[in-house]
Design an enzyme around this catalytic site. Structure first.
Site: not given
Ligand code: NAD
Length: 493
Positions: A157, A256, A290, A473
Site C-alpha cells: 500500500n 507493524e 493501516c 518505526e
Molecule cells: P500481507 O500480510 O498480505 O502481506 C504483507 C507482506 O507479507 C507481503 O510482502 C507479502 O508477500 C508477505 N507475505 C504474505 N504471506 C506471507 C507468508 N506466508 N510468509 C511470509 N511473508 C508473507 O499484507 P498486505 O495485503 O500486503 O498489506 C496490507 C496489510 O498491511 C493491512 O493489514 C495493513 O493494515 C497492513 N499495514 C500495516 C502498516 C503499519 O505500519 N502498521 C502499514 C501498512 C500496511
C-alpha cells in the site's frame, strides 16, 4: 511514457551486488490495477535464491558493521537526494503498479525520502550510557551494536515508504538485509534498490528477492540461523505466522500490523476541521492504509450533519486512472479488494445502514455500477446509522468507505472505540483540551491524532499496541529496533 520508464527498471533479484535472474528462471507478472493489464514481468525467487541472499547478507555483516557512522549516513543522504531527484519517475511507477493518484504518489516519495534523511542524521547519534553501580564498586558502560542481518518484508500500500522506513534505520545501524517487497508492487522496490546502489551502498548490504510465493522465501530466511531480526509490515494474520516462525530461533521482531482506527467527533468539535480530518484519515491512499479511519463515531447531535458534509466532499471526488491529472481517487489494488469492500457495504446496508453517497464499483469516469469495468474501482461511499454489529466494524475495510456510527456519551464511545483486538491509531476531534487529553489517554492505541487526520511522520514513533504490532518505526526510537544493547561491567580501581 510509463511503459518506457517501467521498461528501464531492473527486473532481476539483487544478490551480493549483482542483478541476477531467479535460479529456476521463473518470473511473475505485475498488473496495473487501473486497467487490469500486465505492465512488467519480474524474477520469481525461490528457496535457492533466498539462501544465496541471506548468505550474502551474513557474509557482509561484519565489514558493514565496521564502517563509520558518517559513511553510512552519507550513503543515506545521497539516496535521499536521488529519490527526490527522481520524484516524478518514482511516483509514476507507484501509480502504475498500485493505483494511487499521482499527486499522492509524489507525496509518498517525499515522505519515503524523509526516512533516509532522518536516519542519515540518526546514524551519527547512536549513543550509549555510562553509570556507576549503586554500591560504587563497578562502572557500567552501555554500548549499542547492530543487531545483525535483518529480514525486511513490506506491503503493497505504501510501496516506497514502507521500504525506506526499514532500510533507512537498518543502514544507519550497520545491519545487512534481505528484503522481500509485496508481490503486487515489486517495481518500486526494485527502483529503490537501484538508487541505493547508485548512492554507493556496498555489495551484499541489501539483497532483494521478489516473488509471488512469499512463504518459502521468507521461511528459508527465518530458519537459516543467519538472520537476527525480522521487521515486517503487513496484515496481522501473516504477522502472527511470522512471530511463530521467529520463536524457533528466538529472533528479534518488529511488527507493524493491521488497524481498525476509531475516528471520534465530539459534540464540541470544530465540524469543518473534523470533516477535513476525516477526508485525510479516510481517503489517503483510497482508504488502503493501516491508519485509515475505519469507524467514524460521531456524537448523535451532529452525526447527520457530519455525514451529509462528508458525503458532499467524498461524493464530489473524481474516480479514475491515477495517472490522469483529474483523478482524486484511483482504483483499489486488485479485484479481490473491490469484492471485499462490496460485501462489507452490503452487510452494513442489510443491517439498516443508509447510503448517503456512493456504494458500488465505479468506472474510470466515476459512473456507478459498471461491474464489468477493467480496472478495480470503488466509489467513495458514506454510510450513516451503521449498526455497531456490522462486519465492517471488526474488519479493515481497506477501501473508500466511511461508516458513521452515532453515539451518546463519552464512556460509550470509548468502550466502542476500544472494542477491537487492534490498537494502531485513533483520531479525536474536540475543542475541549481536558477532554482531548482524557480521551487520548483512554484510547488503547499507539498513536492519537488529536484534531488531525494524519499522524504519519518520519520524526515520530509509528506503531501500535494490542494486535497492531510490536515496536516502533521512525522517530528517535526507530533505530533502536536495529540495535542490540551490550553492557560492560568494569570494577572501579
Ligand atoms: P500481507 O500480510 O498480505 O502481506 C504483507 C507482506 O507479507 C507481503 O510482502 C507479502 O508477500 C508477505 N507475505 C504474505 N504471506 C506471507 C507468508 N506466508 N510468509 C511470509 N511473508 C508473507 O499484507 P498486505 O495485503 O500486503 O498489506 C496490507 C496489510 O498491511 C493491512 O493489514 C495493513 O493494515 C497492513 N499495514 C500495516 C502498516 C503499519 O505500519 N502498521 C502499514 C501498512 C500496511
Amino acid at each position: 511514457m510509463a511503459a518506457g520508464l517501467i521498461g528501464s527498471i531492473p527486473t532481476g533479484l539483487y544478490i551480493d551486488g549483482q542483478w541476477v535472474p531467479a535460479a529456476s528462471g521463473a518470473t511473475f507478472d505485475v498488473e496495473n490495477p487501473a486497467t487490469g493489464q500486465v505492465i512488467a514481468t519480474v524474477a520469481k525467487g525461490g528457496a535457492a535464491d533466498a539462501t544465496a541472499a541471506i548468505n550474502s547478507a551474513a557474509r557482509h555483516q561484519k565489514a558493514w558493521a565496521a564502517t563509520s557512522p558518517r559513511e553510512r549516513s552519507e550513503i543515506l543522504r545521497r539516496a535521499y537526494e536521488l529519490i527526490l531527484d527522481r520524484q516524478d519517475d518514482l511516483a509514476l511507477i507507484m501509480t502504475t503498479e498500485m493505483g494511487k493518484p499521482l499527486a499522492e504518489a509524489k507525496g509518498e516519495v517525499v515522505y519515503a525520502a524523509e526516512f533516509f534523511r532522518w536516519f542519515s542524521e540518526e546514524a551519527v547519534r547512536i549513543n550509549g550510557d555510562h553509570t556507576t553501580t549503586g554500591d560504587g564498586k563497578n562502572r557500567i558502560i552501555v554500548t549499542k551494536e547492530p543487531v545483525g542481518p535483518c529480514i525486511l518484508i513490506t506491503p503493497w500500500n505504501f510501496p516506497l515508504a514502507m521500504g525506506t522506513r526499514k532500510i533507512g534505520p537498518a543502514i544507519a545501524a550497520g545491519c545487512t538485509m534481505v528484503f522481500k517487497p509485496a508481490e503486487l508492487t515489486p517495481l518500486t522496490a526494485l527502483a529503490l534498490t537501484e538508487i541505493l546502489t547508485i548512492a554507493g551502498l556496498p555489495a551484499g548490504v541489501l539483497n532483494i528477492v521478489t516473488t509471488d510465493e512469499p512463504g518459502s522465501v521468507v521461511e528459508t530466511w527465518m530458519d537459516s540461523g543467519l538472520a537476527r531480526k525480522i521487521s515486517f509490515t503487513g496484515s496481522t494474520q501473516v504477522g502472527k505466522l511470522l512471530l511463530a516462525q521467529a520463536s524457533r530461533t528466538v529472533m528479534r521482531t518488529s511488527m507493524e500490523l493491521g488497524g481498525n482506527a476509531p475516528f471520534i467527533v465530539c459534540e464540541d468539535a470544530d465540524l469543518d476541521k473534523a470533516v477535513d480530518g476525516a477526508m485525510v484519515a479516510k481517503m489517503r491512499n483510497m482508504g488502503e492504509a493501516c491508519t485509515a479511519a475505519n469507524r467514524l463515531f460521531v456524537h448523535r447531535s451532529i452525526a447527520g450533519e457530519f455525514a451529509n458534509r462528508l458525503a458532499e466532499r467524498m461524493g464530489s471526488l473524481r474516480v479514475g486512472d491515477g495517472t490522469e491529472d483529474r483523478t482524486d481517487v484511483g482504483p483499489l489494488v486488485e479485484r479481490k479488494a473491490v469484492d471485499k469492500v462490496r460485501d462489507l457495504v452490503a452487510d452494513a446496508v442489510d443491517r439498516g445502514a443508509t447510503v448517503v453517497c456512493g456504494q458500488g464499483p465505479g468506472t474510470a469516469d466515476g459512473n456507478a455500477d459498471a461491474r464489468d469495468t477493467a480496472g478495480y474501482f470503488y466509489l467513495p461511499t458514506v454510510l450513516s446509522d451503521v449498526d455497531a454489529k456490522s462486519d465492517l466494524m471488526g474488519t479493515e475495510i481497506f477501501g473508500p468507505v466511511a461508516p458513521v456510527i452515532p453515539y451518546d456519551t463519552e464512556d460509550e464511545v470509548l468502550d466502542l472505540a476500544n472494542d477491537t483486538s487492534w490498537g494502531l491509531v485513533g483520531y479525536l476531534f474536540t475543542q475541549d483540551i481536558d477532554r482531548g487529553l482524557r480521551m487520548s489517554a483512554a484510547l488503547e492505541v499507539g498513536m492519537v491524532g488529536l484534531n488531525t487526520g494524519l499522524v504519519s511522520n518520519p520524526a515520530a514513533p509509528f506503531g501500535g499496541v494490542k494486535q497492531s504490532g510490536l515496536g516502533r518505526e521512525g522517530g528517535r526510537v526507530g533505530i533502536d529496533e536495529f540495535l542490540e544493547i551490550k553492557y560492560l561491567a568494569i570494577p572501579r580501581t
